[in-house]
Design a protein around this motif. Structure first.
Motif, mmCIF file in Angstrom:
data_model
loop_
_atom_site.group_PDB
_atom_site.id
_atom_site.type_symbol
_atom_site.label_atom_id
_atom_site.label_comp_id
_atom_site.label_asym_id
_atom_site.label_seq_id
_atom_site.Cartn_x
_atom_site.Cartn_y
_atom_site.Cartn_z
ATOM 1 N N CYS A 1 0.833 -1.217 0.000
ATOM 2 C CA CYS A 1 0.000 0.000 0.000
ATOM 3 C C CYS A 1 0.861 1.256 0.000
ATOM 4 N N GLY A 2 2.181 1.102 0.187
ATOM 5 C CA GLY A 2 3.074 2.259 0.098
ATOM 6 C C GLY A 2 3.579 2.769 1.442
ATOM 7 N N LYS A 3 3.445 1.971 2.502
ATOM 8 C CA LYS A 3 3.870 2.438 3.834
ATOM 9 C C LYS A 3 5.330 2.890 3.850
ATOM 10 N N SER A 4 6.216 2.051 3.323
ATOM 11 C CA SER A 4 7.640 2.399 3.381
ATOM 12 C C SER A 4 7.976 3.535 2.419
ATOM 13 N N SER A 5 7.456 3.470 1.198
ATOM 14 C CA SER A 5 7.753 4.515 0.207
ATOM 15 C C SER A 5 7.253 5.873 0.684
ATOM 16 N N VAL A 6 6.038 5.909 1.199
ATOM 17 C CA VAL A 6 5.479 7.161 1.715
ATOM 18 C C VAL A 6 6.246 7.574 2.967
ATOM 19 N N GLY A 7 6.511 6.598 3.827
ATOM 20 C CA GLY A 7 7.174 6.892 5.100
ATOM 21 C C GLY A 7 8.549 7.526 4.924
ATOM 22 N N VAL A 8 9.346 6.959 4.026
ATOM 23 C CA VAL A 8 10.696 7.507 3.794
ATOM 24 C C VAL A 8 10.593 8.953 3.314
ATOM 25 N N ARG A 9 9.717 9.182 2.341
ATOM 26 C CA ARG A 9 9.589 10.538 1.778
ATOM 27 C C ARG A 9 9.045 11.531 2.805
ATOM 28 N N LEU A 10 8.071 11.080 3.588
ATOM 29 C CA LEU A 10 7.499 11.952 4.619
ATOM 30 C C LEU A 10 8.564 12.319 5.663
ATOM 31 N N SER A 11 9.360 11.338 6.057
ATOM 32 C CA SER A 11 10.376 11.607 7.086
ATOM 33 C C SER A 11 11.422 12.595 6.553
ATOM 34 N N LYS A 12 11.771 12.479 5.258
ATOM 35 C CA LYS A 12 12.747 13.415 4.686
ATOM 36 C C LYS A 12 12.165 14.812 4.655
ATOM 37 N N LYS A 13 10.904 14.908 4.256
ATOM 38 C CA LYS A 13 10.250 16.217 4.174
ATOM 39 C C LYS A 13 10.197 16.886 5.556
ATOM 40 N N GLN A 14 9.920 16.081 6.580
ATOM 41 C CA GLN A 14 9.786 16.640 7.935
ATOM 42 C C GLN A 14 11.127 16.664 8.690
ATOM 43 N N LYS A 15 12.162 16.128 8.035
ATOM 44 C CA LYS A 15 13.504 16.052 8.646
ATOM 45 C C LYS A 15 13.467 15.343 10.005
ATOM 46 N N VAL A 16 12.818 14.186 10.007
ATOM 47 C CA VAL A 16 12.762 13.365 11.222
ATOM 48 C C VAL A 16 13.201 11.951 10.860
ATOM 49 N N PRO A 17 13.551 11.118 11.851
ATOM 50 C CA PRO A 17 13.979 9.749 11.546
ATOM 51 C C PRO A 17 12.846 8.892 10.960
ATOM 52 N N PHE A 18 13.240 7.921 10.157
ATOM 53 C CA PHE A 18 12.301 6.936 9.627
ATOM 54 C C PHE A 18 12.678 5.565 10.169
ATOM 55 N N LEU A 19 11.674 4.788 10.522
ATOM 56 C CA LEU A 19 11.924 3.453 11.044
ATOM 57 C C LEU A 19 10.882 2.478 10.499
ATOM 58 N N ASP A 20 11.314 1.304 10.116
ATOM 59 C CA ASP A 20 10.411 0.296 9.564
ATOM 60 C C ASP A 20 10.529 -0.966 10.424
ATOM 61 N N THR A 21 9.408 -1.509 10.875
ATOM 62 C CA THR A 21 9.493 -2.650 11.811
ATOM 63 C C THR A 21 10.111 -3.885 11.141
ATOM 64 N N ASP A 22 9.825 -4.095 9.849
ATOM 65 C CA ASP A 22 10.445 -5.243 9.160
ATOM 66 C C ASP A 22 11.968 -5.106 9.164
ATOM 67 N N GLN A 23 12.443 -3.886 8.869
ATOM 68 C CA GLN A 23 13.906 -3.662 8.852
ATOM 69 C C GLN A 23 14.499 -3.835 10.249
ATOM 70 N N TRP A 24 13.764 -3.360 11.248
ATOM 71 C CA TRP A 24 14.225 -3.474 12.648
ATOM 72 C C TRP A 24 14.408 -4.953 12.995
ATOM 73 N N ILE A 25 13.413 -5.762 12.620
ATOM 74 C CA ILE A 25 13.460 -7.203 12.924
ATOM 75 C C ILE A 25 14.588 -7.879 12.137
ATOM 76 N N GLU A 26 14.708 -7.529 10.866
ATOM 77 C CA GLU A 26 15.771 -8.143 10.041
ATOM 78 C C GLU A 26 17.153 -7.827 10.610
ATOM 79 N N LYS A 27 17.319 -6.591 11.070
ATOM 80 C CA LYS A 27 18.616 -6.196 11.636
ATOM 81 C C LYS A 27 18.886 -6.982 12.921
ATOM 82 N N LYS A 28 17.863 -7.039 13.773
ATOM 83 C CA LYS A 28 18.032 -7.720 15.061
ATOM 84 C C LYS A 28 18.312 -9.216 14.864
#
Ligand code: S3P
Length: 171
Positions: free
Chosen positions: A13-40
């Motif tokens: 549905c675009g959660k990550s694509s929208v999320g990354v762009r929104l975080s850049k626009k607002q100059k705040v961190p972006f975090l994705d739970t799938d990535q968090w789990i994969e890293k851990k």
């Protein structure tokens, strides 16, 4: 931005694509739970499903939310499509921030995910049927978890981001 903005919704549905762009626009961190789990776990979601099974992955999602609750503020967070299915996760999401459901119809989703091999639940002979079936059973859960809904069909990322900002700035 003090509160977290959390994007939920079905795969593609675009959660990550929208999320990354929104975080850049607002100059705040972006975090994705799938990535968090994969890293851990040090491995890919498809491997976790194959080796440990879906239930173990769902436990990791709950653990992820509990951890974020203690340490994450003012961020954009996108979560795996199945995360809001568990009631405990819906409660944790509400505590974590402003939850927005990115609502997409099955056709939009299929167009975005066809050919993708990274999502174990859609590796079936009939992904279109599976999408309709899963969306139908999950819709209530997404609605119950969300404070706001943004329909994404036919919209550009910028239009979706604009709507999210209008919703979250109004509160
Ligand atoms: C899942 C969605 C995926 C990932 C896993 C399971 C689901 O995340 O967590 O493959 O159950 O809908 P995305 O929604 O980011 O693709």
């Amino acid at each position: 931005m003090k509160n977290n903005i959390i994007l939920i919704g079905y795969m593609g549905c675009g959660k990550s694509s929208v999320g990354v762009r929104l975080s850049k626009k607002q100059k705040v961190p972006f975090l994705d739970t799938d990535q968090w789990i994969e890293k851990k776990q040090g491995t890919a979601i498809s491997e976790i499903f194959a080796r440990k099974g879906e239930e173990a992955f769902r436990d990791m999602e709950t653990e992820c939310l509990k951890t974020l609750l203690g340490e994450t503020k003012g961020s954009v967070i996108s979560v795996g499509g199945g995360l809001p299915v568990r009631e405990v996760n819906r409660e944790l999401l509400k505590q974590l921030g402003h939850v927005i459901y990115l609502k997409a119809n099955p056709e939009t989703i299929y167009e975005r995910i066809k050919g993708d091999t990274t999502r174990p639940l859609l590796q079936t002979s009939d992904p279109q049927g599976k999408i309709v079936e899963m969306l139908t059973s999950r819709e209530d859960k997404y609605m119950a978890a969300a404070k706001s809904i943004v329909e994404v069909d036919g919209k550009t990322y910028m239009e979706i981001i604009q709507e999210i900002l209008e919703i979250t700035e109004a509160i």
